[in-house]
Design a protein around this motif. Structure first.
Motif, mmCIF file in Angstrom:
data_model
loop_
_atom_site.group_PDB
_atom_site.id
_atom_site.type_symbol
_atom_site.label_atom_id
_atom_site.label_comp_id
_atom_site.label_asym_id
_atom_site.label_seq_id
_atom_site.Cartn_x
_atom_site.Cartn_y
_atom_site.Cartn_z
ATOM 1 N N ILE A 63 11.120 3.939 -6.267
ATOM 2 C CA ILE A 63 10.269 2.903 -5.945
ATOM 3 C C ILE A 63 10.616 1.277 -6.592
ATOM 4 O O ILE A 63 10.448 0.323 -5.992
ATOM 5 N N LEU A 64 11.245 1.605 -7.707
ATOM 6 C CA LEU A 64 11.248 0.378 -8.596
ATOM 7 C C LEU A 64 12.566 -0.165 -7.794
ATOM 8 O O LEU A 64 12.662 -1.542 -7.710
ATOM 9 N N LEU A 65 13.590 0.293 -7.382
ATOM 10 C CA LEU A 65 14.727 -0.116 -6.618
ATOM 11 C C LEU A 65 14.308 -0.934 -5.098
ATOM 12 O O LEU A 65 14.504 -1.869 -4.835
ATOM 13 N N VAL A 66 13.264 -0.334 -4.609
ATOM 14 C CA VAL A 66 12.697 -1.020 -3.425
ATOM 15 C C VAL A 66 12.255 -2.292 -3.702
ATOM 16 O O VAL A 66 12.229 -3.310 -3.021
ATOM 17 N N VAL A 124 1.495 6.829 -7.026
ATOM 18 C CA VAL A 124 0.383 7.725 -7.159
ATOM 19 C C VAL A 124 1.017 9.303 -7.028
ATOM 20 O O VAL A 124 0.822 10.214 -7.799
ATOM 21 N N CYS A 125 1.958 9.422 -5.923
ATOM 22 C CA CYS A 125 2.257 10.815 -5.689
ATOM 23 C C CYS A 125 3.472 11.156 -6.750
ATOM 24 O O CYS A 125 3.640 12.167 -7.122
ATOM 25 N N ALA A 126 4.329 9.983 -7.122
ATOM 26 C CA ALA A 126 5.329 10.399 -8.019
ATOM 27 C C ALA A 126 4.626 10.604 -9.256
ATOM 28 O O ALA A 126 5.107 11.739 -10.044
ATOM 29 N N LEU A 159 0.958 -1.100 -0.109
ATOM 30 C CA LEU A 159 0.025 -0.046 0.045
ATOM 31 C C LEU A 159 0.843 1.132 0.133
ATOM 32 O O LEU A 159 0.551 2.225 -0.746
ATOM 33 N N ILE A 160 1.961 1.429 0.709
ATOM 34 C CA ILE A 160 2.850 2.377 0.713
ATOM 35 C C ILE A 160 3.437 2.627 -0.404
ATOM 36 O O ILE A 160 3.441 3.724 -1.183
ATOM 37 N N LEU A 161 3.890 1.571 -1.145
ATOM 38 C CA LEU A 161 4.391 1.728 -2.608
ATOM 39 C C LEU A 161 3.362 2.280 -3.656
ATOM 40 O O LEU A 161 3.619 3.265 -4.510
#
Length: 137
Positions: A92-95, A63-65, A56-58
């Motif tokens: 995000i992709l790295l995480v 959406v924010c990105a 959910l956080i990602l």
């Protein structure tokens, strides 16, 4: 109902001292089936990537990105406006990739001991002699 242990032994054509005849093994395997169970197929790496993307956080960060990239593009123009949004998306992709790789490696590590547990041998009586065979036979 079946005549006790002796009755069941007669029904399956076995005796306590002789056991099962090796000539009957193929016929018994055809009647009763193999002593195997179907295993679930191993999950692919992309399944772990998909699971990592479901956080959910990602999702909120994605959406924010996108929102940040759109607003920055409108305010600052093409090259400058993409830096903040693109930076967040790359983070995000790295995480996601680190999480997926970690989970995938962990699943592979659990598979090795599981294969070792399957190498179990038992003693049986076949044609009057004791033998040590795999549980799958």
């Amino acid at each position: 109902m079946h005549g006790g242990v002796d009755g069941i032994s007669k029904k399956i054509r076995s005796t306590f001292d002789r056991g099962i005849s090796t000539s009957d093994l193929d016929k018994r395997q055809m009647i009763y089936g193999e002593n195997h169970y179907t295993e679930k197929p191993a999950r692919s790496f992309w399944a772990f990537v998909w699971d990592a993307l479901q956080d959910l956080i990602l999702i909120i960060l994605m959406v924010c990105a996108v929102f940040s990239a759109v607003v920055s593009l409108l305010l600052e123009g093409w090259p400058k406006g993409m830096y903040d949004g693109l930076g967040i998306i790359l983070s995000i992709l790295l995480v996601v990739m680190v999480t997926a790789i970690s989970d995938y490696r962990q699943s592979l590590q659990f598979k090795a001991p599981d294969n070792e547990k399957k190498k179990i041998f038992i003693h049986v009586t076949r044609n009057g002699s004791r033998q040590k065979i795999s549980i799958y036979e």
